[in-house]
Scaffold this motif. Sequence first.
Motif, PDB file in Angstrom:
ATOM      1  N   UNK A 175       0.817  -1.211   0.000  1.00 34.37           N
ATOM      2  CA  UNK A 175       0.000   0.000   0.000  1.00 34.37           C
ATOM      3  C   UNK A 175       0.852   1.262   0.000  1.00 34.37           C
ATOM      4  N   UNK A 176       2.015   1.203   0.646  1.00 35.34           N
ATOM      5  CA  UNK A 176       2.889   2.378   0.710  1.00 35.34           C
ATOM      6  C   UNK A 176       3.557   2.651  -0.632  1.00 35.34           C
ATOM      7  N   UNK A 177       4.032   1.613  -1.287  1.00 35.44           N
ATOM      8  CA  UNK A 177       4.793   1.818  -2.528  1.00 35.44           C
ATOM      9  C   UNK A 177       3.905   1.884  -3.768  1.00 35.44           C
ATOM     10  N   UNK A 178       2.755   1.215  -3.752  1.00 35.57           N
ATOM     11  CA  UNK A 178       1.888   1.175  -4.923  1.00 35.57           C
ATOM     12  C   UNK A 178       0.559   1.879  -4.727  1.00 35.57           C
ATOM     13  N   UNK A 179       0.038   1.884  -3.492  1.00 33.91           N
ATOM     14  CA  UNK A 179      -1.309   2.357  -3.216  1.00 33.91           C
ATOM     15  C   UNK A 179      -2.190   1.178  -2.852  1.00 33.91           C
ATOM     16  N   UNK A 184      -7.869   4.000  -7.783  1.00 31.80           N
ATOM     17  CA  UNK A 184      -7.472   5.406  -7.929  1.00 31.80           C
ATOM     18  C   UNK A 184      -6.416   5.848  -6.919  1.00 31.80           C
ATOM     19  N   UNK A 185      -6.137   5.030  -5.890  1.00 30.44           N
ATOM     20  CA  UNK A 185      -5.190   5.464  -4.864  1.00 30.44           C
ATOM     21  C   UNK A 185      -3.754   5.347  -5.339  1.00 30.44           C
ATOM     22  N   UNK A 186      -2.901   6.225  -4.812  1.00 30.75           N
ATOM     23  CA  UNK A 186      -1.492   6.239  -5.193  1.00 30.75           C
ATOM     24  C   UNK A 186      -0.607   5.867  -4.006  1.00 30.75           C
ATOM     25  N   UNK A 230      -3.599  -0.819 -12.728  1.00 30.72           N
ATOM     26  CA  UNK A 230      -3.899   0.168 -11.689  1.00 30.72           C
ATOM     27  C   UNK A 230      -3.356   1.549 -12.055  1.00 30.72           C
ATOM     28  N   UNK A 231      -2.147   1.570 -12.626  1.00 30.04           N
ATOM     29  CA  UNK A 231      -1.551   2.844 -13.026  1.00 30.04           C
ATOM     30  C   UNK A 231      -2.331   3.525 -14.146  1.00 30.04           C
TER      31      UNK A 231
END
Length: 400
Positions: A175-179, A184-186, A230-231
């Motif tokens: 979650x920290x490095x990718x979201x 939509x999260x980064x 996701x990106x």
Amino acid sequence: MAYNVTEGSYVTDPDDGYMRITEAQRMIEALHSRGIRVVMDVVFNHMHDVNINALEKTVPHYFFRRNKDGSLSNGSWCGNDLNTTALMCRKYILDMCKRWQVLYGIDGFRFDLMGIIDQETMKLVDAQGKALDPSFVVYGEGWNMSTALDESMRTTIQNNFKTPHIGFFNDFFRDTLRGTNQMETKGYFSGDTYKTNDAMRAICNLDMFAKITQSINYVECHDNATCYDKLQISNYDETEKIRKRRARLMMAAVILSQGVPFLHSGQEFFRTKGGLSNTYNAGDQVNALDWNRKDMEIDTTQFIQFLIHLRKNNPCFRYGNYDMIRKNVKTENINHRMIKYSLHQSEGEYKDFVIYFNASLETIPVDVEDGFTLLYHSEKGKILDHKLDVNGVCCAILVR
């Protein structure tokens, strides 16, 4: 659904039970002959249908976990949870695990929804496996699901210190490095540089686990969307080139961070599932590997091979305890948007590494110490007068 039966879809004659066994054995033996070890995904947390299940029919209300009111526990979200604390249920799991290891040659287990299995069962599985093969690996999903088992007994990531030899998928790293799994999260590498300090913690994984070897570092697996897909959503306003560079940075961090790296098949050539998330029921058209993408993305595939070589040949990327990490590894926040990752080792290809991860779009100049040379730069930069420009969305690796 039975735990001791091999999948028939890949057998030349699925109606021949012996052929199911022998062909699976030959497959695993062929992989071993090429230096590839085999870790099997085991789903010991639930069955398909309780009412038609042989275990339930044999001893009703024994093999499946129940709530206090007698209803079936449903932490698995599949309508039932296996009652792993029942002694004969635990024995069944242990017997099946041993069967797969001894009869077929499996080298490790990845446990699905391990958080709803009790710690005693998991420790026995791990001890049994390592008694037969000291290099046997056991890891799994340590999510804390709402099963009818006391939280203190669950094999969750929060309870990892009670099972120090078992690995956990590190969702903080992901979650920290990718979201998060929301499209939509980064994360840091998708451009949220407010997470720079958290990203530094993720790369070293200090104090999150009882042992650093418990941290399974990943940003993509079979569940949820691929990083590439996701990106497309989280970074829709950027070019395809930049999005792929971000995905490369994520993979570089997975391979070079302290802990155990985990790459999803096809991730090295930007695997896509057409924007879909969980695709367990989507069929081959969505889930099949498109090997043409490997040829199209050969530069990235070779970059991943280079990073794997670097990790294998330099022990500083895989220190086995926190004392060694504290002594030899350091992370720094540069300009509140770039990470400097420094590593020292007494043996290996090099003595020292300095790695820059720049997730911002800005070029950031850095000073280069005497004796360091540039091993890799995403944008083919050069050291001039002891200075190096680390381009935006770039990775630079210096060695001494």
